[in-house]
Design a protein around this motif. Structure first.
Motif, PDB file in Angstrom:
ATOM      1  N   ILE A  52       0.845  -1.195   0.000  1.00 38.17           N
ATOM      2  CA  ILE A  52       0.000   0.000   0.000  1.00 38.17           C
ATOM      3  C   ILE A  52       0.881   1.246   0.000  1.00 38.17           C
ATOM      4  CG2 ILE A  52      -1.656   1.327   1.375  1.00 38.17           C
ATOM      5  CD1 ILE A  52      -2.924  -1.277   2.227  1.00 38.17           C
ATOM      6  N   LYS A  53       2.012   1.170   0.653  1.00 37.35           N
ATOM      7  CA  LYS A  53       2.947   2.299   0.728  1.00 37.35           C
ATOM      8  C   LYS A  53       3.398   2.767  -0.644  1.00 37.35           C
ATOM      9  CE  LYS A  53       7.257   3.578   3.045  1.00 37.35           C
ATOM     10  NZ  LYS A  53       8.288   3.120   4.018  1.00 37.35           N
ATOM     11  N   ASP A  54       3.438   1.841  -1.621  1.00 36.08           N
ATOM     12  CA  ASP A  54       3.954   2.167  -2.943  1.00 36.08           C
ATOM     13  C   ASP A  54       2.895   2.741  -3.874  1.00 36.08           C
ATOM     14  OD1 ASP A  54       6.499   1.223  -2.234  1.00 36.08           O
ATOM     15  OD2 ASP A  54       5.897  -0.840  -2.691  1.00 36.08           O
ATOM     16  N   ILE A  55       1.632   2.674  -3.505  1.00 37.19           N
ATOM     17  CA  ILE A  55       0.576   3.149  -4.399  1.00 37.19           C
ATOM     18  C   ILE A  55      -0.315   4.205  -3.745  1.00 37.19           C
ATOM     19  CG2 ILE A  55       0.495   0.992  -5.695  1.00 37.19           C
ATOM     20  CD1 ILE A  55      -2.032   0.268  -4.109  1.00 37.19           C
ATOM     21  N   ARG A 115      -9.990  -3.249  -2.874  1.00 38.15           N
ATOM     22  CA  ARG A 115      -8.999  -4.244  -2.459  1.00 38.15           C
ATOM     23  C   ARG A 115      -8.181  -3.768  -1.266  1.00 38.15           C
ATOM     24  NH1 ARG A 115      -6.752  -6.065  -8.480  1.00 38.15           N
ATOM     25  NH2 ARG A 115      -8.642  -7.215  -9.110  1.00 38.15           N
ATOM     26  N   VAL A 116      -7.849  -2.475  -1.234  1.00 39.26           N
ATOM     27  CA  VAL A 116      -7.111  -1.927  -0.090  1.00 39.26           C
ATOM     28  C   VAL A 116      -7.943  -2.052   1.183  1.00 39.26           C
ATOM     29  CG1 VAL A 116      -6.201   0.192   0.929  1.00 39.26           C
ATOM     30  CG2 VAL A 116      -5.684  -0.357  -1.462  1.00 39.26           C
ATOM     31  N   ALA A 117      -9.227  -1.707   1.106  1.00 35.58           N
ATOM     32  CA  ALA A 117     -10.110  -1.814   2.274  1.00 35.58           C
ATOM     33  C   ALA A 117     -10.207  -3.256   2.744  1.00 35.58           C
ATOM     34  CB  ALA A 117     -11.488  -1.258   1.940  1.00 35.58           C
ATOM     35  N   VAL A 118     -10.354  -4.187   1.816  1.00 40.55           N
ATOM     36  CA  VAL A 118     -10.446  -5.611   2.178  1.00 40.55           C
ATOM     37  C   VAL A 118      -9.164  -6.090   2.842  1.00 40.55           C
ATOM     38  CG1 VAL A 118     -10.592  -7.945   1.235  1.00 40.55           C
ATOM     39  CG2 VAL A 118     -12.169  -6.181   0.433  1.00 40.55           C
ATOM     40  N   ALA A 119      -8.006  -5.697   2.317  1.00 42.99           N
ATOM     41  CA  ALA A 119      -6.723  -6.121   2.882  1.00 42.99           C
ATOM     42  C   ALA A 119      -6.560  -5.634   4.322  1.00 42.99           C
ATOM     43  CB  ALA A 119      -5.572  -5.600   2.010  1.00 42.99           C
ATOM     44  N   ILE A 120      -6.966  -4.399   4.587  1.00 43.63           N
ATOM     45  CA  ILE A 120      -6.855  -3.855   5.947  1.00 43.63           C
ATOM     46  C   ILE A 120      -7.802  -4.577   6.899  1.00 43.63           C
ATOM     47  CG2 ILE A 120      -7.211  -1.788   7.359  1.00 43.63           C
ATOM     48  CD1 ILE A 120      -6.354  -0.144   4.903  1.00 43.63           C
ATOM     49  N   ASN A 121      -9.032  -4.799   6.470  1.00 40.76           N
ATOM     50  CA  ASN A 121     -10.008  -5.472   7.329  1.00 40.76           C
ATOM     51  C   ASN A 121      -9.595  -6.911   7.616  1.00 40.76           C
ATOM     52  OD1 ASN A 121     -11.616  -3.180   7.431  1.00 40.76           O
ATOM     53  ND2 ASN A 121     -12.859  -3.790   5.675  1.00 40.76           N
ATOM     54  N   LYS A 128      -6.474  -7.989   7.718  1.00 38.30           N
ATOM     55  CA  LYS A 128      -5.305  -7.946   8.600  1.00 38.30           C
ATOM     56  C   LYS A 128      -5.706  -7.789  10.058  1.00 38.30           C
ATOM     57  CE  LYS A 128      -1.033  -7.482   9.975  1.00 38.30           C
ATOM     58  NZ  LYS A 128      -0.108  -8.641  10.000  1.00 38.30           N
ATOM     59  N   PHE A 129      -6.662  -6.910  10.325  1.00 39.57           N
ATOM     60  CA  PHE A 129      -7.057  -6.641  11.718  1.00 39.57           C
ATOM     61  C   PHE A 129      -8.303  -7.419  12.127  1.00 39.57           C
ATOM     62  CE2 PHE A 129      -4.577  -2.949  10.407  1.00 39.57           C
ATOM     63  CZ  PHE A 129      -3.697  -2.810  11.481  1.00 39.57           C
ATOM     64  N   ASP A 130      -8.804  -8.241  11.212  1.00 41.11           N
ATOM     65  CA  ASP A 130      -9.948  -9.116  11.500  1.00 41.11           C
ATOM     66  C   ASP A 130     -11.155  -8.350  12.035  1.00 41.11           C
ATOM     67  OD1 ASP A 130     -11.232 -11.556  11.515  1.00 41.11           O
ATOM     68  OD2 ASP A 130     -10.630 -12.047  13.569  1.00 41.11           O
ATOM     69  N   THR A 131     -11.365  -7.160  11.500  1.00 45.78           N
ATOM     70  CA  THR A 131     -12.526  -6.350  11.858  1.00 45.78           C
ATOM     71  C   THR A 131     -12.736  -5.295  10.782  1.00 45.78           C
ATOM     72  OG1 THR A 131     -13.540  -4.964  13.568  1.00 45.78           O
ATOM     73  CG2 THR A 131     -11.184  -4.703  13.221  1.00 45.78           C
ATOM     74  N   ASN A 132     -13.928  -4.746  10.721  1.00 46.61           N
ATOM     75  CA  ASN A 132     -14.239  -3.763   9.681  1.00 46.61           C
ATOM     76  C   ASN A 132     -13.774  -2.362  10.084  1.00 46.61           C
ATOM     77  OD1 ASN A 132     -15.442  -5.641   7.966  1.00 46.61           O
ATOM     78  ND2 ASN A 132     -17.405  -5.455   9.009  1.00 46.61           N
ATOM     79  N   LEU A 133     -12.488  -2.095   9.853  1.00 44.75           N
ATOM     80  CA  LEU A 133     -11.915  -0.788  10.153  1.00 44.75           C
ATOM     81  C   LEU A 133     -11.945   0.135   8.933  1.00 44.75           C
ATOM     82  CD1 LEU A 133      -8.686  -1.763  12.150  1.00 44.75           C
ATOM     83  CD2 LEU A 133     -10.887  -1.027  13.089  1.00 44.75           C
ATOM     84  N   ALA A 134     -11.822  -0.459   7.758  1.00 39.79           N
ATOM     85  CA  ALA A 134     -11.628   0.332   6.535  1.00 39.79           C
ATOM     86  C   ALA A 134     -12.852   0.263   5.635  1.00 39.79           C
ATOM     87  CB  ALA A 134     -10.396  -0.163   5.778  1.00 39.79           C
ATOM     88  N   LYS A 135     -13.096   1.385   4.953  1.00 36.54           N
ATOM     89  CA  LYS A 135     -14.183   1.461   3.984  1.00 36.54           C
ATOM     90  C   LYS A 135     -13.761   2.408   2.857  1.00 36.54           C
ATOM     91  CE  LYS A 135     -19.099   2.497   3.457  1.00 36.54           C
ATOM     92  NZ  LYS A 135     -20.341   2.951   4.150  1.00 36.54           N
ATOM     93  N   ALA A 136     -13.905   1.925   1.624  1.00 41.05           N
ATOM     94  CA  ALA A 136     -13.584   2.770   0.472  1.00 41.05           C
ATOM     95  C   ALA A 136     -14.669   3.824   0.314  1.00 41.05           C
ATOM     96  CB  ALA A 136     -13.465   1.922  -0.784  1.00 41.05           C
ATOM     97  N   LYS A 137     -14.282   5.079   0.485  1.00 42.85           N
ATOM     98  CA  LYS A 137     -15.237   6.179   0.391  1.00 42.85           C
ATOM     99  C   LYS A 137     -15.535   6.539  -1.057  1.00 42.85           C
ATOM    100  CE  LYS A 137     -15.919  10.921   2.040  1.00 42.85           C
ATOM    101  NZ  LYS A 137     -15.298  12.052   2.801  1.00 42.85           N
ATOM    102  N   LEU A 171       1.063  -3.715   4.098  1.00 39.73           N
ATOM    103  CA  LEU A 171       0.091  -4.656   3.552  1.00 39.73           C
ATOM    104  C   LEU A 171       0.196  -4.686   2.034  1.00 39.73           C
ATOM    105  CD1 LEU A 171      -3.081  -3.918   5.730  1.00 39.73           C
ATOM    106  CD2 LEU A 171      -1.430  -5.780   5.976  1.00 39.73           C
ATOM    107  N   GLU A 172       0.043  -5.864   1.455  1.00 40.94           N
ATOM    108  CA  GLU A 172       0.188  -6.016   0.018  1.00 40.94           C
ATOM    109  C   GLU A 172      -1.168  -6.199  -0.655  1.00 40.94           C
ATOM    110  OE1 GLU A 172       2.874  -9.319  -0.374  1.00 40.94           O
ATOM    111  OE2 GLU A 172       4.622  -7.997  -0.434  1.00 40.94           O
TER     112      GLU A 172
END
Length: 329
Positions: free
Chosen positions: A23-26, A195-201, A203-212, A239-240
């Protein structure tokens, strides 16, 4: 002249291989952004290549006055000084005492800034505050080219001062807002944002991220990281994901270059172009599917020039046979 016939056979299944990236690269975090600084200064020590007039006289006179040296503007007519614009970018989180690279460009009639020295110049932000001061010897870069006709000679009215600015004031950067952070994609895309939102969720096994929207993903900061935001951000950065992208073919007609990515597909078609007849039907050629890459390889094997290949690709795009965006430069 007998036309050459190319038969390309289309496979049923297609595969597209895309790199897995961090994620850092994009993307970057909202609030973590560069800021532009600017100022007007004077370069001295020029060997007769300066402005050669009174354009910079008021500025020089004020400088002398600040040093306790009274002098009239009319007395200042030096070919060894030049009025310059000074610019720099200050990255996020840079602190007082850190240094920045500086670019200087002549504002007057100076022929060259080579071997000059920039006098201390305040650099302002868009809000009118001074955030850094610049000073130091100006570098034009490279060496003078005299023996080769293939290289461009240096442009001497612009120069650089590596590490030439000293930060005097930090620009505040706030990346946490209402207990959440926002990730901004460098190339907005609906699928990549999801895909970024799914990868974060995951990783932390909870719904933290949402694509706005296609450009931004909002992420809530967990209670466990409320006092350790940097660690939370570092985990997210590593995260990749597999970024999605629109199939694109870039054509440079001047150089005869064709650039494309992925497995760009071609539908069935028959095209007569110059000495070539191009015909794609369901099936395969030499065990390969009908793609832009394989089409170009087949055309080159039959002696097609870059101009022939570019012309054929453009005609196929006009006919809707290429499933990609075509950009002509």
């Amino acid at each position: 002249m007998k036309k050459k016939v190319i038969v390309l056979l289309l496979l049923v299944a297609f595969f597209s291989f895309t790199a897995v990236v961090r994620i850092k690269d994009i993307a970057k975090f909202r609030g973590a952004r560069d800021n532009q600084l600017f100022g007007v200064g004077v370069v001295v020590g020029l060997n007769g290549t300066g402005d050669g007039g009174t354009l910079n006289s008021p500025l020089l006179a004020n400088m002398f006055k600040n040093f306790g040296i009274p002098i009239s503007e009319s007395d200042i007519k030096s070919n060894n000084t030049a009025l310059v614009m000074v610019i720099a970018d200050i990255p996020p989180f840079y602190k007082e005492g850190m240094r920045l690279d500086v670019v200087v460009a002549s504002l007057g009639s100076a022929k060259s800034l080579e071997n000059g020295v920039l006098i201390q110049t305040p650099l302002y932000g868009a809000d009118g505050n001074v955030y850094a001061v610049a000073q130091g010897p100006v570098s034009i870069g490279g060496v003078e080219v005299k023996s080769s006709v293939n290289l461009q000679s240096r442009f001497k009215a612009t120069g650089y001062i590596p590490n030439g600015a000293l930060i005097e004031r930090e620009i505040p950067s706030n990346i946490v807002s209402e207990n959440s952070i926002t990730i901004l994609l460098q190339h907005p895309d609906i699928t990549t944002a999801a895909r970024v939102a799914v990868a974060i969720n995951q990783k932390f096994d909870t719904n933290l991220a949402k694509a706005k929207d296609p450009a931004s993903i909002v992420v809530k900061v967990p209670d466990a990281f409320s006092d350790d935001i940097i660690t939370f951000l570092s985990i997210i950065e590593e995260l990749e994901v597999i970024p999605d992208q629109t199939a694109k073919v870039v054509i440079n007609e001047r150089t005869g270059t064709v650039i494309f990515g992925g497995n760009i597909k071609i539908s069935d078609f028959t095209l007569s172009y110059g000495n070539f007849v191009v015909n794609i039907q369901n099936g395969e050629i030499d065990g390969q599917e009908a793609t832009i890459s394989n089409l170009i390889s087949a055309l080159k094997a039959l002696g097609a020039t870059p101009q022939d290949i570019i012309g054929i690709i453009q005609e196929l795009h006009k006919a809707g046979a290429i499933y990609a965006e075509i950009k002509v430069m």
